[in-house]
Design a protein around this motif. Structure first.
Motif, PDB file in Angstrom:
ATOM      1  N   MET A 278       7.932   3.510  -7.489  1.00  0.00           N
ATOM      2  CA  MET A 278       8.657   4.408  -7.998  1.00  0.00           C
ATOM      3  C   MET A 278       9.852   5.179  -7.313  1.00  0.00           C
ATOM      4  SD  MET A 278       6.348   5.153 -10.836  1.00  0.00           S
ATOM      5  CE  MET A 278       6.459   3.547 -10.749  1.00  0.00           C
TER       6      MET A 278
ATOM      7  N   ARG B 209      -5.873  -6.671  -2.384  1.00  0.00           N
ATOM      8  CA  ARG B 209      -4.793  -6.208  -3.200  1.00  0.00           C
ATOM      9  C   ARG B 209      -3.840  -5.551  -2.568  1.00  0.00           C
ATOM     10  NH1 ARG B 209      -5.238  -1.550  -7.124  1.00  0.00           N
ATOM     11  NH2 ARG B 209      -7.458  -0.996  -6.881  1.00  0.00           N
TER      12      ARG B 209
ATOM     13  N   GLY C  11      -8.553  -3.070 -11.542  1.00  0.00           N
ATOM     14  CA  GLY C  11      -7.295  -2.907 -10.691  1.00  0.00           C
ATOM     15  C   GLY C  11      -6.877  -4.190 -10.083  1.00  0.00           C
TER      16      GLY C  11
ATOM     17  N   ARG D 287     -12.770   5.292  -2.088  1.00  0.00           N
ATOM     18  CA  ARG D 287     -13.026   4.645  -3.167  1.00  0.00           C
ATOM     19  C   ARG D 287     -14.432   4.495  -3.634  1.00  0.00           C
ATOM     20  NH1 ARG D 287      -9.243   4.397  -6.768  1.00  0.00           N
ATOM     21  NH2 ARG D 287      -8.137   2.640  -6.606  1.00  0.00           N
TER      22      ARG D 287
ATOM     23  N   LYS E  62      -2.717   9.342  -3.821  1.00  0.00           N
ATOM     24  CA  LYS E  62      -1.764   9.529  -4.567  1.00  0.00           C
ATOM     25  C   LYS E  62      -1.887   9.982  -5.840  1.00  0.00           C
ATOM     26  CE  LYS E  62      -0.435   4.742  -5.245  1.00  0.00           C
ATOM     27  NZ  LYS E  62      -1.727   4.530  -6.019  1.00  0.00           N
TER      28      LYS E  62
ATOM     29  N   ALA F 250      -4.741  -5.786 -12.728  1.00  0.00           N
ATOM     30  CA  ALA F 250      -3.400  -5.351 -12.729  1.00  0.00           C
ATOM     31  C   ALA F 250      -2.416  -5.541 -11.561  1.00  0.00           C
ATOM     32  CB  ALA F 250      -3.577  -3.662 -12.594  1.00  0.00           C
ATOM     33  N   SER F 251      -3.405  -5.829 -10.414  1.00  0.00           N
ATOM     34  CA  SER F 251      -2.496  -6.242  -9.363  1.00  0.00           C
ATOM     35  C   SER F 251      -1.927  -7.790  -9.562  1.00  0.00           C
ATOM     36  CB  SER F 251      -3.586  -6.248  -8.178  1.00  0.00           C
ATOM     37  OG  SER F 251      -2.785  -6.735  -7.204  1.00  0.00           O
TER      38      SER F 251
HETATM   39  O1   DC Z   1      -2.630   2.471  -8.706  1.00  0.00           O
HETATM   40  P1   DC Z   1      -3.526   1.527  -9.293  1.00  0.00           P
HETATM   41  O2   DC Z   1      -4.421   1.309  -8.441  1.00  0.00           O
HETATM   42  O3   DC Z   1      -3.814   2.072 -10.579  1.00  0.00           O
HETATM   43  O4   DC Z   1      -2.483   0.445  -9.592  1.00  0.00           O
HETATM   44  C1   DC Z   1      -3.140  -0.718 -10.162  1.00  0.00           C
HETATM   45  C2   DC Z   1      -2.458  -2.076  -9.690  1.00  0.00           C
HETATM   46  O5   DC Z   1      -1.107  -2.138 -10.393  1.00  0.00           O
HETATM   47  C3   DC Z   1      -2.108  -2.303  -8.292  1.00  0.00           C
HETATM   48  O6   DC Z   1      -2.741  -3.066  -7.486  1.00  0.00           O
HETATM   49  C4   DC Z   1      -0.603  -2.632  -8.218  1.00  0.00           C
HETATM   50  C5   DC Z   1       0.157  -2.453  -9.452  1.00  0.00           C
HETATM   51  N1   DC Z   1       0.963  -1.275  -9.734  1.00  0.00           N
HETATM   52  C6   DC Z   1       2.111  -1.898  -9.325  1.00  0.00           C
HETATM   53  O7   DC Z   1       2.603  -2.806  -9.088  1.00  0.00           O
HETATM   54  N2   DC Z   1       3.364  -0.711  -9.474  1.00  0.00           N
HETATM   55  C7   DC Z   1       3.015   0.352  -9.663  1.00  0.00           C
HETATM   56  N3   DC Z   1       4.439   1.143  -9.826  1.00  0.00           N
HETATM   57  C8   DC Z   1       1.753   0.734 -10.086  1.00  0.00           C
HETATM   58  C9   DC Z   1       0.897  -0.115 -10.148  1.00  0.00           C
END
Ligand code: DC
Length: 219
Positions: A126, A174, A90, A151, A15, A93-94
């Motif tokens: 989104m 994840r 990542g 990846r 994406k 972030a998750s």
């Molecule tokens: O798309 P990415 O791998 O860069 O996203 C990193 C983490 O951020 C992903 O594991 C889940 C979170 N994330 C989210 O919860 N909502 C989003 N709109 C984008 C990312």
């Protein structure tokens, strides 16, 4: 109404690449929402704040980030691209993305990207939460094995180290966290076009997306 195209899907579905290509093709702005979660995690880490501490929401709220014209990210005016895309970032972030307070703190910042002539936004929520009335919603999927493989090649191509077996495990962990969290879980919006990119080239996916975008009358 200003056109907004949302592309949601799991990590490694393609994406990010497709959102960038579509934005370029259409001359629209681009929101890489995952980068905001990654940057929040990095900012918290830099300030030595535990990722489960309440202060992480304040970090998200006051995040000092900027993207240059080429899409490179700066945190407090320091370039962070080399650490931004690692699996470790990542995973962090998750972890923070499962928190409602962090998600709420990043909402207005994400919506501010919607500016003329249009926006392509990529992420997990989104089309469901951030831009529920988007003109076009797409959900891009691919098998975990194929996503891990992509990846792996991407990391190696960027000069980073990677281990395929570990990547599959990390991607599955994840996915589980992103799909099963209580707030804004990763699910296709009911009105999204679902594309499985497992056996398609980037060009073929882009062509399907453009057909759908045209069919919706956006361009
Ligand atoms: O798309 P990415 O791998 O860069 O996203 C990193 C983490 O951020 C992903 O594991 C889940 C979170 N994330 C989210 O919860 N909502 C989003 N709109 C984008 C990312």
């Amino acid at each position: 109404m200003m056109p907004i195209i949302t592309i949601d899907g799991p990590s490694g579905s393609g994406k990010g690449t497709l959102a960038r290509r579509l934005a370029q093709h259409l001359g629209f702005h681009l929101l890489d929402s995952g980068a905001l979660y990654r940057l929040t995690a990095l900012a918290a880490q830099k300030q030595q704040i535990d990722l489960s501490a309440a202060e992480v929401a304040d970090v998200a709220e006051t995040l000092n980030v900027r993207f240059d014209a080429a899409g490179a990210a700066y945190l407090d005016e320091v370039g962070v691209d080399s650490v931004l895309r690692t699996e470790q970032t990542g995973a962090m972030a998750s972890q923070i993305a499962a928190r409602p307070d962090v998600r709420a703190a990043l909402l207005a910042r994400q919506r501010a990207f919607a500016q003329a002539p249009g926006l392509v936004a990529d992420g997990r929520d989104m089309g469901t939460v951030v831009f529920p009335s988007a003109s076009v919603k797409i959900f891009l999927d691919a098998s975990a094995q194929i996503r891990a493989d992509r990846r792996y090649k991407q990391l190696i191509g960027n000069g980073l180290s990677a281990n395929l077996a570990a990547l599959i495990e990390e991607i599955q962990a994840r996915d589980d966290r992103d799909r099963n969290r209580a707030v804004a879980p990763l699910i296709p919006a009911p009105d999204a076009l679902v594309i499985d990119s497992s056996h398609l080239t980037i060009e073929a996916v882009e062509a399907q997306m453009m057909d759908f975008i045209r069919a919706q009358g956006v361009v």
